[in-house]
Design a protein around this motif. Structure first.
Motif, short mmCIF file in Angstrom:
data_model
loop_
_atom_site.label_atom_id
_atom_site.label_comp_id
_atom_site.label_asym_id
_atom_site.label_seq_id
_atom_site.Cartn_x
_atom_site.Cartn_y
_atom_site.Cartn_z
N SER A 73 0.75 -1.09 -0.06
CA SER A 73 -0.06 -0.10 -0.07
C SER A 73 0.78 1.13 0.04
CB SER A 73 -0.88 -0.08 1.16
OG SER A 73 -1.42 0.99 1.39
N PRO A 74 1.22 1.53 -0.89
CA PRO A 74 2.04 2.98 -1.12
C PRO A 74 1.33 4.04 -1.39
CG PRO A 74 2.25 1.77 -3.38
CD PRO A 74 1.40 1.15 -2.54
N TRP A 75 1.15 5.00 -0.55
CA TRP A 75 0.37 6.24 -0.88
C TRP A 75 1.24 7.44 -1.45
CZ3 TRP A 75 -4.73 6.56 0.32
CH2 TRP A 75 -5.36 5.48 1.17
N ARG A 76 0.97 7.70 -2.79
CA ARG A 76 1.77 8.70 -3.36
C ARG A 76 1.22 9.94 -3.64
NH1 ARG A 76 0.95 3.90 -4.88
NH2 ARG A 76 -0.06 4.67 -6.51
N LYS A 77 1.80 11.02 -3.89
CA LYS A 77 1.36 12.59 -4.23
C LYS A 77 2.22 13.13 -4.91
CE LYS A 77 -0.54 16.78 -2.20
NZ LYS A 77 -1.04 17.22 -0.88
N MET A 85 2.65 31.76 -12.35
CA MET A 85 2.72 32.76 -13.35
C MET A 85 2.14 32.21 -14.56
SD MET A 85 5.41 35.60 -14.62
CE MET A 85 6.65 34.27 -15.33
N PHE A 86 2.41 30.97 -14.88
CA PHE A 86 1.85 30.21 -15.95
C PHE A 86 0.88 29.35 -15.79
CE2 PHE A 86 6.54 31.14 -16.84
CZ PHE A 86 6.38 32.05 -17.81
N GLY A 87 0.34 29.29 -14.44
CA GLY A 87 -0.83 28.47 -14.12
C GLY A 87 -0.40 27.22 -14.06
N LEU A 88 0.85 26.83 -13.66
CA LEU A 88 1.32 25.37 -13.76
C LEU A 88 1.56 24.94 -12.17
CD1 LEU A 88 4.14 25.50 -16.42
CD2 LEU A 88 2.02 24.59 -16.36
N ASP A 89 1.03 25.45 -11.42
CA ASP A 89 0.93 24.90 -9.86
C ASP A 89 -0.15 24.08 -9.82
OD1 ASP A 89 3.06 26.55 -9.31
OD2 ASP A 89 1.93 27.85 -8.11
N GLY A 90 0.18 22.97 -9.17
CA GLY A 90 -1.17 21.86 -8.92
C GLY A 90 -0.40 20.75 -7.99
N SER A 91 -1.45 19.94 -7.71
CA SER A 91 -0.92 18.47 -7.12
C SER A 91 -2.34 17.74 -7.40
CB SER A 91 -1.05 18.86 -5.46
OG SER A 91 -2.30 19.22 -4.72
N ALA A 92 -1.83 16.22 -7.23
CA ALA A 92 -2.48 15.19 -7.12
C ALA A 92 -2.12 14.01 -6.55
CB ALA A 92 -2.43 14.82 -8.96
N ASP A 93 -3.17 13.42 -5.88
CA ASP A 93 -2.96 11.82 -5.03
C ASP A 93 -3.34 10.85 -6.09
OD1 ASP A 93 -2.63 13.23 -2.69
OD2 ASP A 93 -4.67 13.36 -2.47
N SER A 94 -2.31 9.79 -6.02
CA SER A 94 -2.57 8.64 -6.83
C SER A 94 -3.91 8.08 -6.43
CB SER A 94 -1.56 7.58 -6.82
OG SER A 94 -1.82 6.47 -7.36
N GLY A 125 5.29 -3.31 -8.11
CA GLY A 125 5.41 -1.97 -8.70
C GLY A 125 4.38 -0.96 -8.25
N MET A 126 4.76 0.40 -8.55
CA MET A 126 4.03 1.28 -7.66
C MET A 126 2.53 1.64 -8.53
SD MET A 126 5.81 2.23 -5.33
CE MET A 126 5.63 4.02 -4.81
N ASN A 127 2.64 1.20 -9.62
CA ASN A 127 1.17 1.42 -10.50
C ASN A 127 0.66 2.77 -10.10
OD1 ASN A 127 -0.74 0.63 -12.20
ND2 ASN A 127 -1.94 -0.21 -10.83
N THR A 128 1.48 3.98 -10.28
CA THR A 128 0.89 5.23 -9.97
C THR A 128 -0.14 5.48 -11.05
OG1 THR A 128 2.89 5.73 -9.16
CG2 THR A 128 1.62 7.68 -9.64
N ASP A 129 -1.25 6.04 -10.55
CA ASP A 129 -2.47 6.45 -11.26
C ASP A 129 -2.89 7.90 -10.98
OD1 ASP A 129 -4.82 6.37 -12.97
OD2 ASP A 129 -5.85 5.06 -11.77
N TYR A 130 -2.58 8.97 -11.64
CA TYR A 130 -2.91 10.10 -11.21
C TYR A 130 -4.09 10.63 -12.27
CZ TYR A 130 1.20 10.88 -8.54
OH TYR A 130 2.22 10.46 -7.36
N PRO A 131 -5.17 11.12 -11.63
CA PRO A 131 -6.16 11.57 -12.61
C PRO A 131 -5.71 12.82 -13.23
CG PRO A 131 -6.71 12.28 -10.26
CD PRO A 131 -5.40 11.44 -10.35
N SER A 132 -6.45 13.45 -14.30
CA SER A 132 -6.16 14.62 -15.19
C SER A 132 -7.00 15.46 -14.52
CB SER A 132 -6.53 14.36 -16.71
OG SER A 132 -7.74 13.91 -16.76
N GLY A 133 -6.87 16.74 -15.07
CA GLY A 133 -7.64 17.96 -14.39
C GLY A 133 -7.13 18.67 -13.13
N GLN A 134 -5.72 18.83 -13.17
CA GLN A 134 -5.34 19.48 -12.14
C GLN A 134 -4.91 20.89 -12.66
OE1 GLN A 134 -3.40 16.58 -12.68
NE2 GLN A 134 -4.86 15.43 -11.26
#
Length: 156
Positions: A73-77, A85-94, A125-134
């Motif tokens: 159970s790896p919890w990733r973010k 300035m370019f609107g590129l700040d964001g975060s997502a949880d797997s 394996g980590m199988n990281t799955d980040y959603p889109s829309g951040q």
């Protein structure tokens, strides 16, 4: 002068918190090896997982069939900052946080000093799955709409 040396030695002696893992690999294969924190490499005949831990120990394990399933159970973010300035700040949880990691072993004694065995194991394996829309319509991505942290339009 001596006081500085004492202060430096005291500062170096302060215990620090360390967070570490074994990385991609597990600390042992088979329940007994995991319980010993990987020390099973030096211990003969504990179980049929010698094929993964130390193949020489299989000659001492006897006839055995074993299987197991670990819960990984790896919890990733992921996050990015500094690009406001370019609107590129964001975060997502797997979205993927629980994985079953199977293992199985078979050991057959051909004669007292010869064993045949099969050991099947997996590394989690980590199988990281980040959603889109951040990222809402970032100008740097060159298009309009919502994007993931790498300026793509699909989930990562």
């Amino acid at each position: 002068m001596k006081m500085r040396h004492v202060a430096a030695a005291a500062a170096l002696a302060v215990p620090l918190a360390v967070q570490a893992t074994d990385g991609y690999f597990t600390h042992g294969y088979g329940m007994k090896a995991k319980g010993m924190g990987g020390a099973s490499v030096a211990v003969a005949g504990q179980d049929a997982f010698g094929g993964a831990n130390n193949p020489a120990t299989m000659a001492f394990a006897g006839n055995r069939v074993e299987a197991g399933l670990d819960l990984f159970s790896p919890w990733r973010k992921a996050s990015r900052s500094g690009g406001a300035m370019f609107g590129l700040d964001g975060s997502a949880d797997s979205d993927s946080n629980y994985f079953g990691v199977p293992e199985a072993a078979f050991n057959y004694m051909v004669r007292p000093d010869l064993a045949l065995g099969v050991t099947v194991y997996a590394n989690g394996g980590m199988n990281t799955d980040y959603p889109s829309g951040q990222l809402p319509s970032p100008g740097m991505c060159g298009a309009t709409g919502t994007f993931n942290l790498l300026c793509g339009t699909t989930a990562l």
